[in-house]
Scaffold this motif. Structure first.
Motif, short mmCIF file in Angstrom:
data_model
loop_
_atom_site.label_atom_id
_atom_site.label_comp_id
_atom_site.label_asym_id
_atom_site.label_seq_id
_atom_site.Cartn_x
_atom_site.Cartn_y
_atom_site.Cartn_z
N PHE A 106 0.69 6.93 -3.83
CA PHE A 106 0.26 7.70 -5.00
C PHE A 106 1.37 7.81 -6.04
O PHE A 106 1.12 7.88 -7.23
N PHE A 107 2.61 7.81 -5.56
CA PHE A 107 3.76 7.96 -6.45
C PHE A 107 4.54 6.66 -6.61
O PHE A 107 5.72 6.69 -6.97
N SER A 108 3.91 5.53 -6.34
CA SER A 108 4.67 4.27 -6.27
C SER A 108 4.80 3.52 -7.59
O SER A 108 5.33 2.41 -7.63
N ARG A 109 4.33 4.10 -8.65
CA ARG A 109 4.41 3.46 -9.96
C ARG A 109 5.81 2.94 -10.29
O ARG A 109 5.96 1.83 -10.77
N ASN A 110 6.80 3.76 -9.99
CA ASN A 110 8.16 3.38 -10.37
C ASN A 110 8.88 2.54 -9.31
O ASN A 110 9.99 2.08 -9.53
N GLN A 111 8.21 2.37 -8.19
CA GLN A 111 8.86 1.62 -7.13
C GLN A 111 8.65 0.11 -7.31
O GLN A 111 7.69 -0.33 -7.91
N ASP A 112 9.55 -0.62 -6.74
CA ASP A 112 9.44 -2.07 -6.73
C ASP A 112 8.17 -2.46 -5.98
O ASP A 112 7.90 -1.93 -4.89
N VAL A 113 7.39 -3.39 -6.55
CA VAL A 113 6.13 -3.79 -5.91
C VAL A 113 6.38 -4.34 -4.51
O VAL A 113 5.61 -4.09 -3.58
N GLN A 114 7.47 -5.07 -4.35
CA GLN A 114 7.76 -5.65 -3.03
C GLN A 114 7.93 -4.58 -1.96
O GLN A 114 7.47 -4.75 -0.83
N ASP A 115 8.56 -3.46 -2.32
CA ASP A 115 8.72 -2.36 -1.36
C ASP A 115 7.36 -1.81 -0.94
O ASP A 115 7.13 -1.49 0.23
N THR A 116 6.46 -1.68 -1.91
CA THR A 116 5.11 -1.20 -1.60
C THR A 116 4.39 -2.18 -0.67
O THR A 116 3.75 -1.78 0.30
N LEU A 117 4.53 -3.46 -0.97
CA LEU A 117 3.90 -4.48 -0.12
C LEU A 117 4.46 -4.42 1.30
O LEU A 117 3.72 -4.57 2.28
N ASP A 118 5.76 -4.17 1.42
CA ASP A 118 6.38 -4.04 2.75
C ASP A 118 5.80 -2.85 3.51
O ASP A 118 5.50 -2.94 4.70
N HIS A 119 5.65 -1.73 2.80
CA HIS A 119 5.03 -0.55 3.41
C HIS A 119 3.65 -0.90 3.97
O HIS A 119 3.30 -0.53 5.08
N LEU A 120 2.89 -1.59 3.13
CA LEU A 120 1.52 -1.94 3.53
C LEU A 120 1.51 -2.86 4.75
O LEU A 120 0.71 -2.68 5.67
N GLU A 121 2.43 -3.81 4.76
CA GLU A 121 2.47 -4.72 5.89
C GLU A 121 2.85 -3.99 7.18
O GLU A 121 2.25 -4.21 8.23
N ALA A 122 3.84 -3.11 7.09
CA ALA A 122 4.25 -2.34 8.28
C ALA A 122 3.10 -1.48 8.78
O ALA A 122 2.86 -1.36 9.99
N PHE B 153 -2.51 3.17 -8.94
CA PHE B 153 -2.16 3.67 -7.61
C PHE B 153 -3.12 4.76 -7.16
O PHE B 153 -3.45 4.87 -5.98
N TRP B 154 -3.61 5.52 -8.11
CA TRP B 154 -4.62 6.52 -7.77
C TRP B 154 -5.88 5.82 -7.26
O TRP B 154 -6.50 6.26 -6.30
N LEU B 155 -6.23 4.72 -7.93
CA LEU B 155 -7.44 3.98 -7.52
C LEU B 155 -7.29 3.38 -6.13
O LEU B 155 -8.24 3.32 -5.36
N ILE B 156 -6.07 2.97 -5.80
CA ILE B 156 -5.82 2.40 -4.48
C ILE B 156 -6.04 3.45 -3.38
O ILE B 156 -6.69 3.18 -2.38
N THR B 157 -5.50 4.64 -3.60
CA THR B 157 -5.66 5.68 -2.57
C THR B 157 -7.13 6.11 -2.47
O THR B 157 -7.62 6.40 -1.38
N LEU B 158 -7.80 6.09 -3.60
CA LEU B 158 -9.21 6.46 -3.61
C LEU B 158 -10.03 5.42 -2.86
O LEU B 158 -10.96 5.74 -2.10
#
Lengths: 180, 180
Positions: A106-122, B153-158
């Motif tokens: 929800f708060f990942s707008r400012n994060q690096d996309v790769q970090d978000t993808l890593d979270h998702l993979e884990a 990101f809001w849409l993703i969580t939704l």
DNA sequence: GTGTACATGTAACGGGTTACATGATTGC
DNA sequence: GCAATCATGTAACCCGTTACATGTACAC
């Protein structure tokens, strides 16, 4: 018994299966109720005591050879009555799970996309592990416990877990595609 | 800040959106985070105070005309740093939701099948309501908030909520068929 | 005057986890 | 001698909800 404390009813309910001691109740929870109800020893032992106080269960100390002594709990007729009453009461509200991954997303707008993808993979890997565990339990019930009168209901609750987990895995895959 | 208290981070994170007061944070939670994180005023106001104490946010009282006074909170650079740190930290474990319906189903062997079917039908209706609510929010974000940098990101969580709810509805339907 | 939206806060309580404490027996 | 399984229990602590307390302003 306060209508709201479902954990007490969970323990009371487990006394209707072959579970008779705090220890075996804990084991049952960890293997079979784990995906929708967790209970620690810190709740189990005091709860058993309360159930006895209320007359919903009775205790009998058992001396064992080769093992430590234990206390065997049995549900009383009164306990069976209140349990049945609780089961029949309608479920008031849908559960809301706290989901740390969604909170972070929800708060990942400012994060690096790769970090978000890593979270998702884990997360996807953890879901897959869970999925395989469920399949294992399903197999075990189908082969070893199918005689048990409770088995059909155990399989139903397990099926819920399996379906939800699969849906979550699908979401992970779709989200990863969307983000990359 | 203790790494474990995710609710504190949720509030800190909301300060990066246009939310600036305890009241507006609560509104945001009730409309947008509701399906994976609930927070009451009893947590929000004390938490905001703590965030200021730790230097992760600053306050400024605002006198308003035509409305009661309010306190505007702003995230500090230090707050932004710890928030980013927390977001990057991997999610340790999958959430376990407590599900009262599953708990009751687990012990439904002795119950009348019709009562169980009724439970399932009532639950299905609640799920459908939730599903429709989610679709409404999705529509709202797509039409009114799509400019917001956070919107994707809001849409993703939704989407997660929508998929899980649909899977649960399917499970209800299948289970009803199995039992009847 | 009544309801609703705006706005902030606290105290009591309940539920639950974790860490700790204890101890027997078996197998490696 | 050490780890694992069996077995029971408590105290400190944390998280969170609910109920309460207070007050402004606007619209009906």
């Amino acid at each position: 018994m306060a209508k709201e404390n479902h954990t007490q009813y969970a323990i009371l309910g487990l006394l209707t299966t072959e579970c008779r001691t705090g220890y075996s109740i804990k084991q049952m929870i960890d293997t079979s109720l784990n995906h929708f109800w967790k209970i620690s020893y810190g709740q189990i032992y005091p709860s058993l005591k309360l159930l006895v106080d209320k007359g919903y269960a009775s205790v009998e100390p058992q001396v064992q050879e080769g093992k430590p002594d234990k206390k065997e709990y049995t549900i009383t007729a009164e306990g069976q009555r209140v349990l049945r009453e609780w089961i029949q009461e309608p479920v008031q509200q849908l559960p809301v799970e706290k989901n740390e991954l969604l909170l972070k997303l929800f708060f990942s707008r400012n994060q690096d996309v790769q970090d978000t993808l890593d979270h998702l993979e884990a997360y996807r890997e953890k879901l897959t592990d869970r999925y395989n565990t469920y399949l294992g339990i399903q197999e075990m019930i189908n082969t070893q416990l199918i005689e048990q009168a409770d088995a059909p209901f155990w399989l139903i609750t397990l099926d819920y877990g399996i379906r939800i987990t699969l849906a979550a895995i699908d979401w992970c895959d779709e989200t990863k595609k969307t983000l990359s």
